[in-house]
Enzyme design. Sequence first.
Site, PDB file in Angstrom:
ATOM      1  N   PHE A 150      43.900  92.986 -85.173  1.00 39.47           N
ATOM      2  CA  PHE A 150      44.228  92.154 -86.327  1.00 39.47           C
ATOM      3  C   PHE A 150      45.333  92.728 -87.187  1.00 39.47           C
ATOM      4  CE2 PHE A 150      41.148  95.176 -88.071  1.00 39.47           C
ATOM      5  CZ  PHE A 150      41.747  95.537 -89.261  1.00 39.47           C
ATOM      6  N   LYS A 174      45.501  87.539 -75.727  1.00 39.24           N
ATOM      7  CA  LYS A 174      44.277  87.285 -76.485  1.00 39.24           C
ATOM      8  C   LYS A 174      44.415  88.023 -77.801  1.00 39.24           C
ATOM      9  CE  LYS A 174      40.718  88.376 -77.875  1.00 39.24           C
ATOM     10  NZ  LYS A 174      40.222  88.338 -79.311  1.00 39.24           N
ATOM     11  N   GLU A 177      40.882  87.275 -83.338  1.00 41.82           N
ATOM     12  CA  GLU A 177      40.393  86.017 -83.891  1.00 41.82           C
ATOM     13  C   GLU A 177      40.456  85.997 -85.410  1.00 41.82           C
ATOM     14  OE1 GLU A 177      36.838  88.759 -83.384  1.00 41.82           O
ATOM     15  OE2 GLU A 177      38.707  88.275 -82.333  1.00 41.82           O
ATOM     16  N   SER A 227      40.384  99.986 -81.485  1.00 43.47           N
ATOM     17  CA  SER A 227      39.608 101.189 -81.796  1.00 43.47           C
ATOM     18  C   SER A 227      39.327 101.982 -80.525  1.00 43.47           C
ATOM     19  CB  SER A 227      38.303 100.806 -82.478  1.00 43.47           C
ATOM     20  OG  SER A 227      37.438 100.159 -81.554  1.00 43.47           O
ATOM     21  N   CYS A 282      47.539 101.991 -87.307  1.00 46.11           N
ATOM     22  CA  CYS A 282      47.141 103.095 -86.437  1.00 46.11           C
ATOM     23  C   CYS A 282      48.061 104.300 -86.602  1.00 46.11           C
ATOM     24  CB  CYS A 282      47.100 102.653 -84.975  1.00 46.11           C
ATOM     25  SG  CYS A 282      48.700 102.187 -84.310  1.00 46.11           S
ATOM     26  N   GLU A 382      37.942 107.152 -88.128  1.00 48.55           N
ATOM     27  CA  GLU A 382      39.150 106.459 -88.566  1.00 48.55           C
ATOM     28  C   GLU A 382      38.747 105.475 -89.667  1.00 48.55           C
ATOM     29  OE1 GLU A 382      42.971 104.163 -86.604  1.00 48.55           O
ATOM     30  OE2 GLU A 382      41.014 103.928 -85.669  1.00 48.55           O
TER      31      GLU A 382
END
Length: 497
Positions: A150, A174, A177, A227, A282, A382
């Site tokens: 995201f 993909k 969402e 992740s 990240c 994280e």
Amino acid sequence: MTRELIGHFIDGKEIFEGDGRGPVYNPALGRPVREVLFADEAVVDRAVAAAKAAQVAWGEESLARRQRVMFDYRSLLLAHRNEIVALISEEHGKVLGDAGGEFARGVEVVEFVTGLPQLLKGQYNDSVSRGVDAMSVRYPIGVAAGITPFNFPAMVPMWMFPVALAAGNGFVLKPSEKDPSTALRLAELFVEAGGPPGLFNVVNGDQRAVGRLLEHPDVKAISFVGSTPIARSIYERAAHAGKRVQALGGAKNHMVVLPDADIDTVAEAAVSAAYGSAGERCMAISVMVLVGDDGEAHLSAIKDRMQRLTVGSYLDPKSEMGPLITGIHRDRVARLVGEAEAKGAKILVDGRQHPLIKEAGFFFGPTLIDGVRVDMEAYQEEIFGPVLLVLRAPNLEAAIALVNENPYANGAAIFTGSGGAARTFIRHIDAGMVGVNVPIPVPVAYHSFGGSKFSLFGDTHVHGEEGIRFYTRAKAVTMRWPGEDRIATGMHFVTNS
């Protein structure tokens, strides 16, 4: 382009199929603004079939034709910049400046692949043996898929699909969402640029769609960013299914500050790298290691700069930091801050007390925590929020050892005026991307992005030359053509004489 219901983009058009749906929030408002359909296995199969069918002719197209499409695609992206930036900000929450920066870094990859003829040049050796030549060539792999997070709804997909498409492949994306609209717009513009309908498809959904992509026999390669636990699972499942995999996981990026580092430079770098995009990067700097002296001058300058940081909605052009993606994630960040405080860390600036916490939206203020230890959960996990942890090291060697003991190895930076210290850091730090007086050392598109240890599963990084290799298969060709005066007869054994 505004949609109340977000479908999938397959075979050049949006379709509305699937047996589930979920809300898409505007994080700055704290409420849903539309819904997204979730693909079932049949929808995923339809997208893969479209990509496979379109790829056959596309893979045979001339390099010049593919190159022209990518040039036209770049032009369309730039023409629609403001629209795409607005979509990013609305569904992710990041301020317009961050969204614009994300867009620009994504377009860099499209610009990189416009050099396709140079990127796909093979190698040739004349006369490896008498009358024998050798060459290497690269061909498309077929259909590839990307599963993206995201936090960068435009940039991370553009790390993947432009490289795959330019190399002659079909692609199924993909996206997350949580903020799916950007991906559909990117796919629509590719078709407008002259890309064949069906070559680039987008399926929205959850784990069900991901699972089908991982097991589908016609998907030859999987690219993933997310992740670490999910990256490890993606890698294991896709590799077990015989696919190529590049799976980029989490990070705990350190910024090592030596006593000779310029104070103002450190303050500006730490604030921008830790709190930009609300820390949901990240490559965000989440740990600062102060070396040698007490570091109070550097900390004081950072706190002063934090006071001038404007937190607010992307709708306010003065905002420098927006909200987190969901209320659940904001609560997790607050829990990790509280855990550090309970174990003895000192909260120098407390984001839990920011005035916007009480307003609508998923806001969390910039947070600075001193006295952190490596056994604290806030250090081990994280956080993925606007939280900067401060640790101490007596010297550079101890700082390098501290960083290298962390299981994550995405990026690390050193701030110093000493060339010798910087060289030692570069040679001995265990991280895939290293900065010297640069807090977020994300490489430009013609280099490749990726870490090591638990930050990367697989052996290739994304975009750059490694991306080209990932999305192509190599063939080594050895050739012998008998001359007119040497008609080939009988058995011939090639030797190196």
